[in-house]
Design an enzyme around this catalytic site. Sequence first.
Site, PDB file in Angstrom:
ATOM      1  N   GLU A 152       0.799  -1.238   0.000  1.00 36.17           N
ATOM      2  CA  GLU A 152       0.000   0.000   0.000  1.00 36.17           C
ATOM      3  C   GLU A 152       0.829   1.285   0.000  1.00 36.17           C
ATOM      4  O   GLU A 152       0.656   2.149   0.872  1.00 36.17           O
ATOM      5  CB  GLU A 152      -0.947   0.016   1.214  1.00 36.17           C
ATOM      6  CG  GLU A 152      -1.925  -1.139   1.229  1.00 36.17           C
ATOM      7  CD  GLU A 152      -2.909  -1.083   2.405  1.00 36.17           C
ATOM      8  OE1 GLU A 152      -2.902  -0.083   3.138  1.00 36.17           O
ATOM      9  OE2 GLU A 152      -3.670  -2.047   2.566  1.00 36.17           O
ATOM     10  N   GLU A 169      -5.809 -10.956  -0.996  1.00 39.38           N
ATOM     11  CA  GLU A 169      -6.590 -10.754   0.240  1.00 39.38           C
ATOM     12  C   GLU A 169      -8.087 -10.712  -0.063  1.00 39.38           C
ATOM     13  O   GLU A 169      -8.813  -9.834   0.414  1.00 39.38           O
ATOM     14  CB  GLU A 169      -6.171  -9.445   0.929  1.00 39.38           C
ATOM     15  CG  GLU A 169      -4.673  -9.353   1.201  1.00 39.38           C
ATOM     16  CD  GLU A 169      -4.245  -8.107   1.975  1.00 39.38           C
ATOM     17  OE1 GLU A 169      -5.106  -7.445   2.568  1.00 39.38           O
ATOM     18  OE2 GLU A 169      -3.039  -7.812   1.964  1.00 39.38           O
TER      19      GLU A 169
HETATM   20  C1  XIL Z   1      -5.527  -6.542   8.818  1.00 38.91           C
HETATM   21  C2  XIL Z   1      -5.788  -7.781   9.667  1.00 38.91           C
HETATM   22  O1  XIL Z   1      -6.673  -8.618   8.983  1.00 38.91           O
HETATM   23  C3  XIL Z   1      -6.363  -7.379  10.997  1.00 38.91           C
HETATM   24  O2  XIL Z   1      -6.468  -8.510  11.854  1.00 38.91           O
HETATM   25  C4  XIL Z   1      -5.481  -6.322  11.664  1.00 38.91           C
HETATM   26  O3  XIL Z   1      -6.125  -5.865  12.838  1.00 38.91           O
HETATM   27  C5  XIL Z   1      -5.233  -5.148  10.745  1.00 38.91           C
HETATM   28  O4  XIL Z   1      -4.704  -5.636   9.495  1.00 38.91           O
HETATM   29  N1  XIL Z   1      -4.762  -4.877   4.026  1.00 38.91           N
HETATM   30  C6  XIL Z   1      -3.642  -5.586   4.427  1.00 38.91           C
HETATM   31  C7  XIL Z   1      -3.688  -6.413   5.648  1.00 38.91           C
HETATM   32  O5  XIL Z   1      -2.659  -5.619   3.687  1.00 38.91           O
HETATM   33  O6  XIL Z   1      -2.462  -6.453   6.327  1.00 38.91           O
HETATM   34  C8  XIL Z   1      -4.777  -5.964   6.613  1.00 38.91           C
HETATM   35  O7  XIL Z   1      -4.861  -6.940   7.638  1.00 38.91           O
HETATM   36  C9  XIL Z   1      -6.091  -5.813   5.869  1.00 38.91           C
HETATM   37  C10 XIL Z   1      -5.979  -4.772   4.781  1.00 38.91           C
END
Ligand code: XIL
Length: 383
Positions: free
Chosen positions: A178, A293
């Site tokens: 990101e 994701e």
């Molecule tokens: C999120 C996790 O799922 C949560 O458990 C944590 O509290 C915050 O991070 N994009 C990403 C991930 O790249 O690392 C994030 O994960 C969700 C959004």
Amino acid sequence: MVLSRPISRKRFLRYTLGAAASVGALTLANLKESQQPKADSLPLQTYDSSLTLKHFASKSGLLYGAASGYQILSTDSEYAQRFAEECLLLVPENDLKWRTLRPSPGEFDFFKADWLMDFATRNGLMVRGHALVFHHSLPDWFDAVVTPDNAEQFLTQHIKTVVNHFKGNMHSWDVVNEAIHPEHGQRDNWRLTPWYDLLGPEYVELAFRVAAEADPNVTLVYNDNRLSLNRPSDRAKRSAVLRLLERLKANNVPVHALGIQGHLTGGLQFDAAAFREFLRNVADLDLKIMITELDVIDQLLPADIEVRDRLVSDMYRRYLDVVMDEPAVISVVNWGLSDRYTWISRHKPRQDGLPARPLPIDAHLNRKAAWNVMAQAFEQRAA
Ligand code: XIL
């Protein structure tokens, strides 16, 4: 190195978690008529219960997996078993982030990550690493300790140590997560992050070069969110990510794949044509593509479970229809496997308080419509 103003904890808090940022105060009621989600009427295929997503994915040349963590897999054996049956790839959801690995400035704590590696080995799973450089989930000590003078040293030492620890055992690494956010109004659409503030945009190239030196054989990934919608900010994001990848390639930076997060929002418009073209443009840069994701946020959708699951699965179908056509795509990973454990219930809860249902398997470990749609999409790609 470009240096800029020191950064306060207040500004840290402004750094949003990408997927969650875009939906804001929208509710289904205030979506325009034309934007109201409608379930499509394609019939769902039924599959033998012995066949799993990894089976269908593998037949179509894809790796299927999901995110999970030490806390879940070490305590919920029913879930752990199901996870190993359904997946070929495990992504530690939080256990490889700075906040977990770095209890103090001089320490590395690999306990949870090593446990997950061992779980993966015992169950024949591959592991992908997430994420070496990310503005979120930094440890509490970070602000007070990392300065423009020592930031390069911290970044380099972290990447070297962590990549080296898992050398030869990782499928791939999200090296930078990101880094682009057009709304921050920076040159080249960089996201304002602690690393950007401390080191300037060069931090991205540096991170990839250090990672490649530590493990020359692992696949190195640039990972980002919000790449498939049709608002002006989403178009700006797609082209900024493409420009970044082009610059990295032009400078011979060792980047091998784009990771597309795919936190989709049921009820928001999806721009299939633009997303298709974007995937093609990325592939033309000689990069692989991973969906890293995937989930469908059901916050705006009706309460009725059958209707909601159907709308969620429609979103999966429309998205995967595009993704499956692109030969550069090598893997699909859900951000969690079952609704029993999903970040959406904390980060994007429903106003009516009902449990979130963003994933292919429900909280009781039953397959949902989204599971069937995924199996079908993989199967069609194999045909
Ligand atoms: C999120 C996790 O799922 C949560 O458990 C944590 O509290 C915050 O991070 N994009 C990403 C991930 O790249 O690392 C994030 O994960 C969700 C959004």
